[in-house]
Design a protein around this motif. Sequence first.
Motif, mmCIF file in Angstrom:
data_model
loop_
_atom_site.group_PDB
_atom_site.id
_atom_site.type_symbol
_atom_site.label_atom_id
_atom_site.label_comp_id
_atom_site.label_asym_id
_atom_site.label_seq_id
_atom_site.Cartn_x
_atom_site.Cartn_y
_atom_site.Cartn_z
ATOM 1 N N THR A 107 0.826 -1.208 0.000
ATOM 2 C CA THR A 107 0.000 0.000 0.000
ATOM 3 C C THR A 107 0.854 1.250 0.000
ATOM 4 O OG1 THR A 107 -1.756 -1.186 1.176
ATOM 5 C CG2 THR A 107 -1.819 1.214 1.241
ATOM 6 N N ASP A 108 1.877 1.295 0.867
ATOM 7 C CA ASP A 108 2.750 2.471 0.932
ATOM 8 C C ASP A 108 3.527 2.659 -0.369
ATOM 9 O OD1 ASP A 108 2.045 3.408 3.393
ATOM 10 O OD2 ASP A 108 3.801 2.656 4.461
ATOM 11 N N LEU A 109 4.076 1.570 -0.880
ATOM 12 C CA LEU A 109 4.870 1.668 -2.103
ATOM 13 C C LEU A 109 4.011 2.166 -3.263
ATOM 14 C CD1 LEU A 109 7.686 1.092 -3.305
ATOM 15 C CD2 LEU A 109 6.840 -1.179 -3.918
ATOM 16 N N GLU A 110 2.831 1.584 -3.410
ATOM 17 C CA GLU A 110 1.936 1.995 -4.492
ATOM 18 C C GLU A 110 1.516 3.454 -4.324
ATOM 19 O OE1 GLU A 110 -2.331 0.350 -5.699
ATOM 20 O OE2 GLU A 110 -0.768 -1.185 -5.942
ATOM 21 N N GLN A 111 1.308 3.878 -3.085
ATOM 22 C CA GLN A 111 0.917 5.263 -2.842
ATOM 23 C C GLN A 111 1.998 6.232 -3.281
ATOM 24 O OE1 GLN A 111 -2.197 6.436 -1.397
ATOM 25 N NE2 GLN A 111 -1.352 8.234 -2.411
ATOM 26 N N HIS A 112 3.259 5.922 -2.998
ATOM 27 C CA HIS A 112 4.358 6.796 -3.424
ATOM 28 C C HIS A 112 4.430 6.867 -4.946
ATOM 29 C CE1 HIS A 112 6.458 8.000 0.264
ATOM 30 N NE2 HIS A 112 6.085 6.834 0.769
ATOM 31 N N VAL A 113 4.299 5.728 -5.610
ATOM 32 C CA VAL A 113 4.329 5.728 -7.076
ATOM 33 C C VAL A 113 3.132 6.496 -7.623
ATOM 34 C CG1 VAL A 113 4.217 4.273 -9.143
ATOM 35 C CG2 VAL A 113 5.629 3.579 -7.198
ATOM 36 N N ARG A 114 1.952 6.262 -7.047
ATOM 37 C CA ARG A 114 0.744 6.926 -7.532
ATOM 38 C C ARG A 114 0.849 8.443 -7.379
ATOM 39 N NH1 ARG A 114 -2.712 3.534 -5.574
ATOM 40 N NH2 ARG A 114 -2.889 4.517 -3.529
ATOM 41 N N ASP A 115 1.405 8.907 -6.265
ATOM 42 C CA ASP A 115 1.570 10.353 -6.061
ATOM 43 C C ASP A 115 2.480 10.955 -7.129
ATOM 44 O OD1 ASP A 115 -0.070 10.246 -3.864
ATOM 45 O OD2 ASP A 115 1.551 10.330 -2.383
ATOM 46 N N ARG A 116 3.551 10.249 -7.467
ATOM 47 C CA ARG A 116 4.461 10.763 -8.486
ATOM 48 C C ARG A 116 3.784 10.765 -9.860
ATOM 49 N NH1 ARG A 116 9.999 10.971 -6.676
ATOM 50 N NH2 ARG A 116 10.492 11.717 -8.765
ATOM 51 N N VAL A 117 3.022 9.717 -10.151
ATOM 52 C CA VAL A 117 2.334 9.650 -11.445
ATOM 53 C C VAL A 117 1.257 10.723 -11.536
ATOM 54 C CG1 VAL A 117 0.808 8.213 -12.870
ATOM 55 C CG2 VAL A 117 2.852 7.221 -11.829
ATOM 56 N N ALA A 118 0.486 10.891 -10.461
ATOM 57 C CA ALA A 118 -0.603 11.879 -10.468
ATOM 58 C C ALA A 118 -0.085 13.305 -10.631
ATOM 59 C CB ALA A 118 -1.414 11.755 -9.185
ATOM 60 N N ALA A 119 1.168 13.537 -10.279
ATOM 61 C CA ALA A 119 1.750 14.874 -10.416
ATOM 62 C C ALA A 119 2.145 15.201 -11.856
ATOM 63 C CB ALA A 119 2.972 14.990 -9.508
ATOM 64 N N ILE A 120 2.103 14.232 -12.754
ATOM 65 C CA ILE A 120 2.439 14.464 -14.159
ATOM 66 C C ILE A 120 1.220 15.064 -14.845
ATOM 67 C CG2 ILE A 120 3.136 13.362 -16.325
ATOM 68 C CD1 ILE A 120 4.518 11.199 -14.597
ATOM 69 N N ALA A 121 1.408 16.226 -15.493
ATOM 70 C CA ALA A 121 0.284 17.053 -15.934
ATOM 71 C C ALA A 121 -0.637 16.356 -16.925
ATOM 72 C CB ALA A 121 0.819 18.352 -16.545
ATOM 73 N N ASN A 122 -0.104 15.509 -17.796
ATOM 74 C CA ASN A 122 -0.948 14.932 -18.850
ATOM 75 C C ASN A 122 -1.496 13.543 -18.510
ATOM 76 O OD1 ASN A 122 1.619 13.773 -19.114
ATOM 77 N ND2 ASN A 122 1.379 13.444 -21.312
ATOM 78 N N ILE A 123 -1.435 13.163 -17.223
ATOM 79 C CA ILE A 123 -2.015 11.895 -16.783
ATOM 80 C C ILE A 123 -3.254 12.180 -15.955
ATOM 81 C CG2 ILE A 123 -1.687 9.804 -15.417
ATOM 82 C CD1 ILE A 123 1.245 9.877 -16.054
ATOM 83 N N GLY A 124 -4.363 11.525 -16.305
ATOM 84 C CA GLY A 124 -5.597 11.654 -15.555
ATOM 85 C C GLY A 124 -6.093 10.306 -15.085
ATOM 86 N N PHE A 125 -6.929 10.303 -14.056
ATOM 87 C CA PHE A 125 -7.479 9.074 -13.484
ATOM 88 C C PHE A 125 -8.999 9.116 -13.567
ATOM 89 C CE2 PHE A 125 -3.299 9.416 -11.696
ATOM 90 C CZ PHE A 125 -2.866 8.109 -11.499
ATOM 91 N N VAL A 126 -9.599 8.017 -13.984
ATOM 92 C CA VAL A 126 -11.053 7.880 -14.024
ATOM 93 C C VAL A 126 -11.421 6.713 -13.112
ATOM 94 C CG1 VAL A 126 -13.087 7.496 -15.435
ATOM 95 C CG2 VAL A 126 -11.135 8.747 -16.393
#
Length: 446
Positions: free
Chosen positions: A116-135
């Motif tokens: 959970t922690d590892l995925e959260q760190h990766v997800r935070d970095r990915v979500a900070a990329i301007a052209n990536i969105g989540f549905v």
Amino acid sequence: MVVREVGGRAIVLGGSMAGLLAARVLSDHYAEVLVLDRDDLLGSTGPRRGTPQAVHAHALLARGEQILNELFPGFTAEVEASGVPCTDMGQLHWYLDGERLASVRTGLVVVNATRTDLEQHVRDRVAAIANIGFVAGVEILSPVTDPERTRVTGVRVHHTAAGTQQTYAADLVVDTTGRGSRMPVWLRELGYDRPAEERVKINLSYSSCFFRLPVSPLEDSLSIIPLGTPNYPTGAFMGRVKGDRHSLSLTRMLGAPPPATIEEFRAAAKELCTDRIYEAIKDAEPEGPPAVIRFPASVRRRYEALDRFPERMVVLGDGLCSFNPIYGQGMTVAALEAMALRAMLAEGEPPVPQRFHEAAARIIDVPWGIAAGGDLAWPEVEGERTPEIEAANAYMGRLQSAARFDARITETFMRVAGLIDPPDALFAPEIAALVDKFAPAEPTVV
């Protein structure tokens, strides 16, 4: 790396580790990347419905840690600063049949985070990329194709909260929905062949608890890992994950029932080949009852062998190969596959499915050989035991025994297990000579 735009929109099906890493590499080459998932990824702080395995022990192998730092510069330092412990892979306390392997400093970093922690760190970095969105809150229904059904043009989804359907147009669709991927069904519906499957039936069970242990039983190490063997069928992965919080997962092969109560859990810990874990938890109260999961078989789908596959769609992650989790290979193999996708996109063209799946198959060959071959060392595991597999398993038994006495063997073993070096390194003349010295082969009876 020179970034070349390949298309307008790429869609990633599934937002677990494989999906997040795919989104990261796609973001360099597509104007927009959408990650579709049934869970609310950005609002997730604990184990998600889509990852029931998250409460159990996970490993990010050394090569995976290197890739994450390449994709997200400073990643390990960031995770460590958050309180997650990191250490050298060769400094962990590895046990085989009651004997500890020789300790050695390898330079290979183990990130001892929960999934959970590892995925959260990766997800935070990915979500900070301007052209990536989540549905969030979507059920993936099927890919959408051109009239000839030769090229994928998007994906059709069901929004569960609203009860509506929608089609998202895409220039590329990447399926990272994991072990339960519906790609074989979608292919059949589109008039294509399903991929052949290879299975190694292991009937593995995991049972896991978290404990608060103010006095760590791990001395200078973060983890103690007595691996399950035919002689000691119960294995364990115990490690400090943050502060005084320790994770303990117990494993059993071949259908042995997982401990489902704390009393059964402690009794199972007493079966381990070392008593250190039992002594640490015998009087400690867990955070909750044991969490149990079963893993019936390792499964490899041979998409690379198909003669036909729709253009503009590929499979990445556990949908290609779901490994015995004891070996901790899944996240690192997904990272290697993401890097293969990145290399193809750098050429300025969409990935050709056949070519990508062939590249992924070459990546999978090594860890599949390690895991499937190792599982066949258990006499009760079903599968073909070629003379090569039998010889390799006999040698590996001797090598692991010899690793108790010489740290050079341990280091080589860790580099191969960490997917840094190829398995051939274990058979190098200098290593084979050490194996012969410390664990000579039994004479052949004629």
